[in-house]
Design a protein around this motif. Structure first.
Motif, short mmCIF file in Angstrom:
data_model
loop_
_atom_site.label_atom_id
_atom_site.label_comp_id
_atom_site.label_asym_id
_atom_site.label_seq_id
_atom_site.Cartn_x
_atom_site.Cartn_y
_atom_site.Cartn_z
N ARG A 199 0.84 -1.20 0.00
CA ARG A 199 0.00 0.00 0.00
C ARG A 199 0.87 1.26 0.00
O ARG A 199 0.98 1.94 1.02
CB ARG A 199 -0.95 0.01 1.20
CG ARG A 199 -1.98 -1.10 1.16
CD ARG A 199 -3.06 -0.90 2.16
NE ARG A 199 -3.90 0.24 1.84
CZ ARG A 199 -4.94 0.22 1.01
NH1 ARG A 199 -5.25 -0.89 0.39
NH2 ARG A 199 -5.64 1.29 0.79
N LYS A 203 -2.78 3.40 -2.21
CA LYS A 203 -3.47 2.44 -3.06
C LYS A 203 -2.96 1.05 -2.76
O LYS A 203 -1.84 0.87 -2.28
CB LYS A 203 -3.29 2.77 -4.53
CG LYS A 203 -1.95 2.38 -5.13
CD LYS A 203 -1.99 2.45 -6.63
CE LYS A 203 -0.76 1.84 -7.24
NZ LYS A 203 -0.84 1.81 -8.68
N ASN A 204 -3.78 0.07 -3.03
CA ASN A 204 -3.40 -1.32 -2.86
C ASN A 204 -2.77 -1.78 -4.17
O ASN A 204 -3.45 -1.92 -5.19
CB ASN A 204 -4.62 -2.18 -2.53
CG ASN A 204 -4.25 -3.58 -2.15
OD1 ASN A 204 -3.26 -4.12 -2.62
ND2 ASN A 204 -5.05 -4.19 -1.30
N ARG A 205 -1.47 -1.99 -4.16
CA ARG A 205 -0.73 -2.36 -5.36
C ARG A 205 -1.14 -3.74 -5.89
O ARG A 205 -1.06 -4.00 -7.08
CB ARG A 205 0.76 -2.34 -5.07
CG ARG A 205 1.60 -2.48 -6.31
CD ARG A 205 3.06 -2.40 -5.99
NE ARG A 205 3.44 -1.03 -5.71
CZ ARG A 205 4.50 -0.68 -5.00
NH1 ARG A 205 5.29 -1.60 -4.50
NH2 ARG A 205 4.78 0.57 -4.78
N LEU A 206 -1.60 -4.62 -5.00
CA LEU A 206 -2.01 -5.96 -5.43
C LEU A 206 -3.31 -5.92 -6.22
O LEU A 206 -3.48 -6.66 -7.19
CB LEU A 206 -2.16 -6.88 -4.21
CG LEU A 206 -0.91 -7.06 -3.36
CD1 LEU A 206 -1.21 -7.93 -2.15
CD2 LEU A 206 0.22 -7.66 -4.18
N ASN A 207 -4.25 -5.06 -5.83
CA ASN A 207 -5.54 -4.96 -6.53
C ASN A 207 -5.49 -4.01 -7.73
O ASN A 207 -6.24 -4.19 -8.69
CB ASN A 207 -6.63 -4.48 -5.58
CG ASN A 207 -6.95 -5.50 -4.52
OD1 ASN A 207 -6.65 -6.67 -4.67
ND2 ASN A 207 -7.55 -5.03 -3.44
N ASP A 208 -4.65 -2.97 -7.67
CA ASP A 208 -4.55 -1.95 -8.73
C ASP A 208 -3.10 -1.81 -9.16
O ASP A 208 -2.43 -0.85 -8.77
CB ASP A 208 -5.07 -0.61 -8.23
CG ASP A 208 -6.53 -0.67 -7.80
OD1 ASP A 208 -7.32 -1.20 -8.59
OD2 ASP A 208 -6.84 -0.19 -6.70
#
Length: 54
Positions: A7, A26-31
């Motif tokens: 994040r 931001k959540n790097r895994l989801n976006d």
């Protein structure tokens, strides 16, 4: 507590060309791509898309 690498803090810059920025996480895994959010630009006086800067 340590900050998570999943994040990161990102800066969102207005696409209206006014120079207004927002700071968020931001959540790097989801976006994994660049984040685009529709937020209020006080200089333009309207809601415009804000794109993530690198």
């Amino acid at each position: 507590m340590a900050r998570s690498n999943a994040r990161p803090v990102v800066r969102l810059k207005s696409t209206a060309g006014t120079g207004v920025t927002y700071v968020t996480r931001k959540n790097r895994l989801n976006d994994p791509g660049r984040l685009v959010l529709r937020k209020y630009d006080p200089v333009a006086g309207a809601h415009v898309p804000f794109r993530e800067e690198r």
